[in-house]
Design an enzyme around this catalytic site. Structure first.
Site, PDB file in Angstrom:
ATOM      1  N   HIS A   1       0.883  -1.180   0.000  1.00  7.27           N
ATOM      2  CA  HIS A   1       0.000   0.000   0.000  1.00  7.27           C
ATOM      3  C   HIS A   1       0.919   1.228   0.000  1.00  7.27           C
ATOM      4  O   HIS A   1       1.735   1.381  -0.914  1.00  7.27           O
ATOM      5  CB  HIS A   1      -0.908  -0.116   1.223  1.00  7.27           C
ATOM      6  CG  HIS A   1      -2.064   0.826   1.274  1.00  7.27           C
ATOM      7  ND1 HIS A   1      -2.432   1.644   0.235  1.00  7.27           N
ATOM      8  CD2 HIS A   1      -2.966   1.081   2.272  1.00  7.27           C
ATOM      9  CE1 HIS A   1      -3.497   2.355   0.592  1.00  7.27           C
ATOM     10  NE2 HIS A   1      -3.840   2.030   1.828  1.00  7.27           N
TER      11      HIS A   1
ATOM     12  N   HIS B   1      -2.349  -2.427  -9.691  1.00  8.24           N
ATOM     13  CA  HIS B   1      -3.332  -1.810  -8.802  1.00  8.24           C
ATOM     14  C   HIS B   1      -4.579  -2.668  -8.781  1.00  8.24           C
ATOM     15  O   HIS B   1      -4.956  -3.234  -9.804  1.00  8.24           O
ATOM     16  CB  HIS B   1      -3.688  -0.403  -9.284  1.00  8.24           C
ATOM     17  CG  HIS B   1      -4.285   0.427  -8.214  1.00  8.24           C
ATOM     18  ND1 HIS B   1      -5.629   0.402  -7.921  1.00  8.24           N
ATOM     19  CD2 HIS B   1      -3.711   1.265  -7.320  1.00  8.24           C
ATOM     20  CE1 HIS B   1      -5.849   1.208  -6.900  1.00  8.24           C
ATOM     21  NE2 HIS B   1      -4.725   1.737  -6.516  1.00  8.24           N
TER      22      HIS B   1
ATOM     23  N   ASP C   1       2.802   5.364  -6.841  1.00 10.58           N
ATOM     24  CA  ASP C   1       4.049   5.263  -6.079  1.00 10.58           C
ATOM     25  C   ASP C   1       5.288   5.104  -6.948  1.00 10.58           C
ATOM     26  O   ASP C   1       6.400   5.143  -6.440  1.00 10.58           O
ATOM     27  CB  ASP C   1       3.969   4.080  -5.102  1.00 10.58           C
ATOM     28  CG  ASP C   1       2.988   4.349  -3.986  1.00 10.58           C
ATOM     29  OD1 ASP C   1       2.966   5.497  -3.511  1.00 10.58           O
ATOM     30  OD2 ASP C   1       2.245   3.441  -3.604  1.00 10.58           O
TER      31      ASP C   1
HETATM   32  N1  CMC Z   1       4.859  -7.119 -10.002  1.00  9.09           N
HETATM   33  C1  CMC Z   1       4.774  -8.360 -10.550  1.00  9.09           C
HETATM   34  N2  CMC Z   1       3.649  -9.070 -10.607  1.00  9.09           N
HETATM   35  C2  CMC Z   1       2.536  -8.517 -10.086  1.00  9.09           C
HETATM   36  C3  CMC Z   1       2.556  -7.245  -9.510  1.00  9.09           C
HETATM   37  C4  CMC Z   1       3.766  -6.527  -9.489  1.00  9.09           C
HETATM   38  N3  CMC Z   1       3.841  -5.309  -8.964  1.00  9.09           N
HETATM   39  N4  CMC Z   1       1.316  -6.932  -9.064  1.00  9.09           N
HETATM   40  C5  CMC Z   1       0.545  -7.989  -9.362  1.00  9.09           C
HETATM   41  N5  CMC Z   1       1.288  -8.944  -9.979  1.00  9.09           N
HETATM   42  C6  CMC Z   1       0.819 -10.223 -10.522  1.00  9.09           C
HETATM   43  C7  CMC Z   1       0.555 -11.228  -9.412  1.00  9.09           C
HETATM   44  O1  CMC Z   1       1.703 -11.998  -9.133  1.00  9.09           O
HETATM   45  C8  CMC Z   1      -0.565 -12.026 -10.019  1.00  9.09           C
HETATM   46  O2  CMC Z   1      -0.015 -12.893 -10.979  1.00  9.09           O
HETATM   47  P1  CMC Z   1      -0.646 -14.383 -11.186  1.00  9.09           P
HETATM   48  O3  CMC Z   1      -2.032 -14.115 -11.700  1.00  9.09           O
HETATM   49  O4  CMC Z   1       0.270 -15.022 -12.151  1.00  9.09           O
HETATM   50  O5  CMC Z   1      -0.632 -15.018  -9.825  1.00  9.09           O
HETATM   51  C9  CMC Z   1      -1.390 -10.977 -10.790  1.00  9.09           C
HETATM   52  O6  CMC Z   1      -0.444  -9.954 -11.137  1.00  9.09           O
HETATM   53  C10 CMC Z   1      -2.538 -10.380  -9.983  1.00  9.09           C
HETATM   54  O7  CMC Z   1      -1.978  -9.887  -8.754  1.00  9.09           O
HETATM   55  P2  CMC Z   1      -2.791  -9.751  -7.401  1.00  9.09           P
HETATM   56  O8  CMC Z   1      -1.843  -9.787  -6.271  1.00  9.09           O
HETATM   57  O9  CMC Z   1      -3.946 -10.712  -7.411  1.00  9.09           O
HETATM   58  O10 CMC Z   1      -3.399  -8.298  -7.576  1.00  9.09           O
HETATM   59  P3  CMC Z   1      -4.045  -7.432  -6.440  1.00  9.09           P
HETATM   60  O11 CMC Z   1      -5.105  -6.612  -7.065  1.00  9.09           O
HETATM   61  O12 CMC Z   1      -4.433  -8.280  -5.287  1.00  9.09           O
HETATM   62  O13 CMC Z   1      -2.837  -6.516  -5.951  1.00  9.09           O
HETATM   63  C11 CMC Z   1      -1.336  -4.732  -5.651  1.00  9.09           C
HETATM   64  C12 CMC Z   1      -2.716  -5.166  -6.192  1.00  9.09           C
HETATM   65  C13 CMC Z   1      -1.228  -3.216  -5.780  1.00  9.09           C
HETATM   66  C14 CMC Z   1      -1.227  -5.110  -4.171  1.00  9.09           C
HETATM   67  C15 CMC Z   1      -0.229  -5.443  -6.472  1.00  9.09           C
HETATM   68  O14 CMC Z   1      -0.309  -5.072  -7.835  1.00  9.09           O
HETATM   69  C16 CMC Z   1       1.166  -5.135  -5.924  1.00  9.09           C
HETATM   70  O15 CMC Z   1       1.623  -5.811  -4.997  1.00  9.09           O
HETATM   71  N6  CMC Z   1       1.880  -4.101  -6.506  1.00  9.09           N
HETATM   72  C17 CMC Z   1       3.180  -3.734  -5.995  1.00  9.09           C
HETATM   73  C18 CMC Z   1       3.021  -2.880  -4.749  1.00  9.09           C
HETATM   74  C19 CMC Z   1       2.549  -1.493  -5.096  1.00  9.09           C
HETATM   75  O16 CMC Z   1       3.064  -0.834  -5.985  1.00  9.09           O
HETATM   76  N7  CMC Z   1       1.547  -1.019  -4.324  1.00  9.09           N
HETATM   77  C20 CMC Z   1       1.014   0.337  -4.453  1.00  9.09           C
HETATM   78  C21 CMC Z   1      -0.387   0.347  -4.954  1.00  9.09           C
HETATM   79  S1  CMC Z   1      -0.941   1.998  -5.450  1.00  9.09           S
HETATM   80  C22 CMC Z   1      -0.865   2.986  -4.036  1.00  9.09           C
HETATM   81  C23 CMC Z   1      -1.664   2.469  -2.917  1.00  9.09           C
HETATM   82  O17 CMC Z   1      -2.800   2.024  -3.055  1.00  9.09           O
HETATM   83  O18 CMC Z   1      -1.154   2.546  -1.793  1.00  9.09           O
END
Ligand code: CMC
Length: 427
Positions: A267, A306, A362
């Site tokens: 986050h 996201h 971010d």
């Molecule tokens: N790098 C590589 N792979 C990713 C990433 C990433 N940053 N984000 C998601 N994936 C992959 C994940 O491994 C999964 O792949 P598979 O389907 O093969 O298992 C797929 O994409 C879906 O991911 P998810 O975890 O189910 O997606 P989510 O909606 O639960 O997570 C997130 C959203 C923001 C937590 C995630 O994209 C992430 O961890 N990003 C990196 C951390 C980040 O930049 N966070 C800031 C978000 S914006 C500001 C805020 O809200 O605070």
């Protein structure tokens, strides 16, 4: 066309008709669906709330498919171009942009509450020299609860408003004190002649000069960053704010909990994690190998992806242009080339494209903060300052809604059935 949904329960052959309002059915309407009279009734299972609305809200609109973000109807791009953080905070709280006299009163109210009690300063001095500023920040916000016992009266709208003003006014002072403690510099008292953001820079960076004059470009850039971070509907930390607030805990306790949720690297801690990632990559030629390691599951590309945005994050676009303005003053952050190459490669790579992973707010914000002289540990704290306006507006909306109940999700119990206690000597 009827606005209803007909459900056939194939276990019993019975049919049910439930209302559809705003493309949503009420989960409680499923409770009537039972096989036997004594059954609990049907529930929905939605860990991480992928498809569950937890409230009705007037504050922030997001269309993740189209990359739209609006506060109270105003597009984020317009607020970032023409507005200030102080008027954005007013907008989030009151629903309308302030007119001239409302804005003057609002600024006066905020500057009246910017000081911290001296004991808060002493409380903060108790942290170790290397304490993470976000840990200091969230603990200190929680500690404010003990300074304002009247804040417990959450049913009183006038008192709620007073705590909200205190919170928005004081979080920059707490953040600046946390930073000065982290770097071992003496605390700086607020300067009422400066703007909200200009004074924050004063409290952070003032040295021996008698009057601190913030650089107008940097002051404006930080103000824009606060606007961009001010609210984002029901994200992890805002949901924490609402969850805690729903028990009628005071807003300092609730906001400390929200800040704790923001701290995590998935986050608001992501901006700090991006900088550490870019530092680790080091130079443009190491980018392809890093991207491969991410694809091999050896970590995430921080600042990408996201839950809601699946085309682009409109905040990231504004930040990218803000970065250019800041670099004209501070000099170019050498890590920007690593970030640009990372973005270029990732946006062409099927792994990221097929999963709809784009740069989020971010990805570039940390580069700006670093160029402005911030230690990466301060990045989530800066996020928290902006977001305090949104958390407060969401808390107010929650408590002024007569239908609010304590948040209390259900579970599907999958543990053992009843069994008898086994005395220690027989285990
Ligand atoms: N790098 C590589 N792979 C990713 C990433 C990433 N940053 N984000 C998601 N994936 C992959 C994940 O491994 C999964 O792949 P598979 O389907 O093969 O298992 C797929 O994409 C879906 O991911 P998810 O975890 O189910 O997606 P989510 O909606 O639960 O997570 C997130 C959203 C923001 C937590 C995630 O994209 C992430 O961890 N990003 C990196 C951390 C980040 O930049 N966070 C800031 C978000 S914006 C500001 C805020 O809200 O605070």
């Amino acid at each position: 066309m009827a606005d209803t949904l007909t459900i056939t329960d194939n276990r019993t052959g019975k049919q049910y008709e439930v209302p559809v309002v705003d493309d949503t059915i009420r989960a409680m309407d499923l409770r009537q669906i039972k096989v036997r009279d004594e059954d609990f009734g049907l529930m929905t299972y939605d860990p991480a709330f992928l498809n569950t609305a937890s409230c009705r809200s007037n504050i922030t609109f997001i269309d993740g498919g189209k990359g739209i973000l609006r506060y109270r109807g105003y597009p984020i791009e317009q607020l970032a171009e023409h507005g200030t953080f102080v008027e954005t905070a007013y907008l989030l709280l009151d629903g309308e942009l302030p007119n001239e006299s409302e804005l003057a009163n609002w600024k006066a109210e905020l500057s009246q509450h910017v000081m911290l009690h001296e004991n808060i300063k002493k409380f903060m001095e108790g942290f170790r020299y290397d304490a993470h500023p976000m840990g200091i920040f969230l603990s200190t916000v929680g500690a404010l609860s003990t300074f304002y016992p009247m804040a417990k009266n959450v049913d009183d709208p006038t008192l709620r408003r007073r705590q909200t003003v205190r919170l928005i006014a004081k979080v920059p002072s707490i953040a600046a004190y946390a930073y000065r403690h982290h770097v071992g510099k003496p605390y700086v008292y607020p300067d009422g002649e400066l703007s909200y953001t200009g004074n924050f820079l004063n409290q952070l960076f003032k040295r021996t000069e008698s009057v601190y004059r913030p650089d107008p470009v940097l002051e404006r850039a930080l103000d824009v960053l606060f606007i961009l971070h001010a609210d984002h509907e029901q994200n992890c930390s805002t949901s924490a704010m609402r969850n805690i607030g729903s028990s009628n805990a005071d807003p300092y306790a609730a906001l400390a909990g929200a800040a704790a949720a923001l701290y995590g690297p998935r986050h608001g801690g992501a901006n700090e994690a991006v900088l550490r990632m870019l530092n680790k990559i080091g130079s443009v030629e190491h980018v392809p190998a890093f991207v491969e390691s991410v694809k091999n599951g050896e970590g995430r590309l921080m600042g990408f992806g996201h839950r809601v945005y699946k085309s682009y994050d409109p905040r990231a676009k504004v930040i990218k242009s803000t970065a250019e303005q800041v670099f004209k003053v501070t000099g170019r952050n050498p890590l920007i080339d690593v970030a640009l190459e990372l973005e270029r490669i990732a946006l062409e790579d099927d792994y990221f494209v097929s999963r709809k992973l784009y740069p989020n707010v971010d990805f570039y914000s940390g580069l700006i903060y670093q160029a402005m002289g911030f230690d990466p540990a301060m990045f989530p704290v800066l996020f928290a300052i902006g977001r305090t306006a949104g958390w407060s507006a969401q808390w107010e909306e929650l408590l002024s809604d007569p239908t609010t109940k304590i948040a209390r999700p259900r579970q599907i119990y999958v543990g053992p059935g009843q069994r008898d206690y086994v005395p220690l000597e027989r285990r």
